[in-house]
Design an enzyme around this catalytic site. Structure first.
Site, short mmCIF file in Angstrom:
data_model
loop_
_atom_site.label_atom_id
_atom_site.label_comp_id
_atom_site.label_asym_id
_atom_site.label_seq_id
_atom_site.Cartn_x
_atom_site.Cartn_y
_atom_site.Cartn_z
N HIS A 149 -19.57 -3.24 87.43
CA HIS A 149 -20.32 -2.20 88.14
C HIS A 149 -19.51 -1.52 89.24
CE1 HIS A 149 -21.23 -6.17 90.01
NE2 HIS A 149 -20.94 -5.52 91.13
N ARG A 160 -19.34 -13.23 85.32
CA ARG A 160 -20.73 -12.80 85.16
C ARG A 160 -20.97 -11.43 85.79
NH1 ARG A 160 -23.30 -12.83 89.92
NH2 ARG A 160 -22.45 -14.16 91.57
N ALA A 188 -20.55 -4.74 99.76
CA ALA A 188 -21.94 -5.16 99.72
C ALA A 188 -22.03 -6.67 99.70
CB ALA A 188 -22.64 -4.57 98.49
N CYS A 193 -18.56 -15.78 90.61
CA CYS A 193 -18.48 -14.55 89.83
C CYS A 193 -17.56 -14.76 88.62
CB CYS A 193 -17.99 -13.40 90.70
SG CYS A 193 -19.11 -12.97 92.04
N ARG A 198 -9.15 -27.21 71.15
CA ARG A 198 -10.03 -26.05 71.37
C ARG A 198 -11.03 -26.33 72.47
NH1 ARG A 198 -9.60 -26.50 65.66
NH2 ARG A 198 -11.63 -27.53 65.53
#
Length: 282
Positions: free
Chosen positions: A224, A183, A281, A157, A137
């Site tokens: 987003h 994230r 962006a 990211c 695990r």
């Protein structure tokens, strides 16, 4: 219809209808013209894909499977942090004059760590455990190394993978499952790119470790849609999903370090027209 299309459509509608608009708030990203890049965001999006049933490529617009595989191998196999060793130009905005993105992504994958069994980098340790300790695990990777963040041109990211092995009911065959933690994600430009990348990784690792690919769970802390992407996303949502493609991975490859983008194909991949010139962006 493609299951990946259904997941993408539901996720985007949820973001647009129920998300938080960051307009007027303090944000870091900017558009090329220098103006602030605001988003509509949802927290804690979780999407699940059964790779045994279908390869999760969008048909609403084409995902370039060889390019996203090349970037995946750049990080996971070549363990590089230099864009000159990458076929595409998607990292150009974050690289320095020598092409380096600092101690990010592939750099972290190449760092060796000491274990009881010896020195391994993160990839070799994953492969070692899948072959020798499949029910462990503790089979995971992590790119978000706090002590090195100040030397990264971009904070990771998609920052960690956790692998978990199961069996199909009534069978002794091992099934490789994985959780991709992210994230932050620009849903229009990167969502299916990342999903396809890590689906390919799961298939590759399963093949070289004598397993079958199972479930890929994608956890996104901040999913987003940028303000200038909203009309483009709405255009995608109007399109009719098509059947999923058939995934092919070169069955002759048994060493992870021998895979190339040419060993991956999506057969019968029918898609709608690509959306071009998407503003990014930075």
């Amino acid at each position: 219809m493609s299951y990946a299309d259904r997941v993408f459509i539901d996720m985007c509608r949820d973001i647009l209808e129920n998300g938080t608009d960051t307009s007027g708030e303090k944000v870091r990203p900017r558009w090329e013209d220098g103006s602030l890049a605001y988003t509509i965001k949802r927290f804690g999006v979780v999407n699940r894909y059964n790779l045994a049933e279908e390869f999760p490529a969008l048909t609403l617009r084409r995902t370039a499977i060889k390019s996203c595989t090349d970037e995946l191998l750049w990080i996971w196999q070549r363990k590089s942090n230099n864009i000159h060793e990458l076929g595409s130009h998607i990292w150009d905005s974050w690289a320095d004059e020598e092409g380096s993105i600092g101690k990010a992504y592939g750099y972290q994958m190449g760092v060796k760590h000491e274990y009881r069994e010896g020195m391994f980098d993160q990839i070799d340790r994953v492969i070692y455990d899948l072959k020798n300790n499949p029910y462990s695990r503790r089979i995971m990777t992590n790119l978000y190394v706090h002590q090195d963040l100040h030397e990264m041109r971009l904070y990771p990211c998609a920052y960690s993978m956790t692998f978990n092995v199961t069996k199909k009911k009534g069978s002794d065959g091992l099934v490789l499952n994985g959780i991709l933690n992210q994230r932050s994600q620009d849903v229009l430009t990167a969502n299916n790119w990342n999903v396809c990348q890590y689906a390919v990784l799961m298939h590759m690792l399963a093949q070289v470790c004598g397993m079958e690919a199972g479930e890929l769970v994608h956890v996104i802390a901040d999913a987003h849609i940028y303000d200038r992407h909203v009309p483009l996303v709405k255009e995608l949502l109007e399109r009719k999903p098509l059947p999923a493609p058939e995934f092919w991975l070169n069955p002759e490859i048994r060493d992870f370090y021998e895979f190339t983008p040419e060993d991956v194909k999506l057969n019968n991949y029918e898609t709608h027209e690509q959306i071009r010139n998407i503003p990014v962006a930075v």
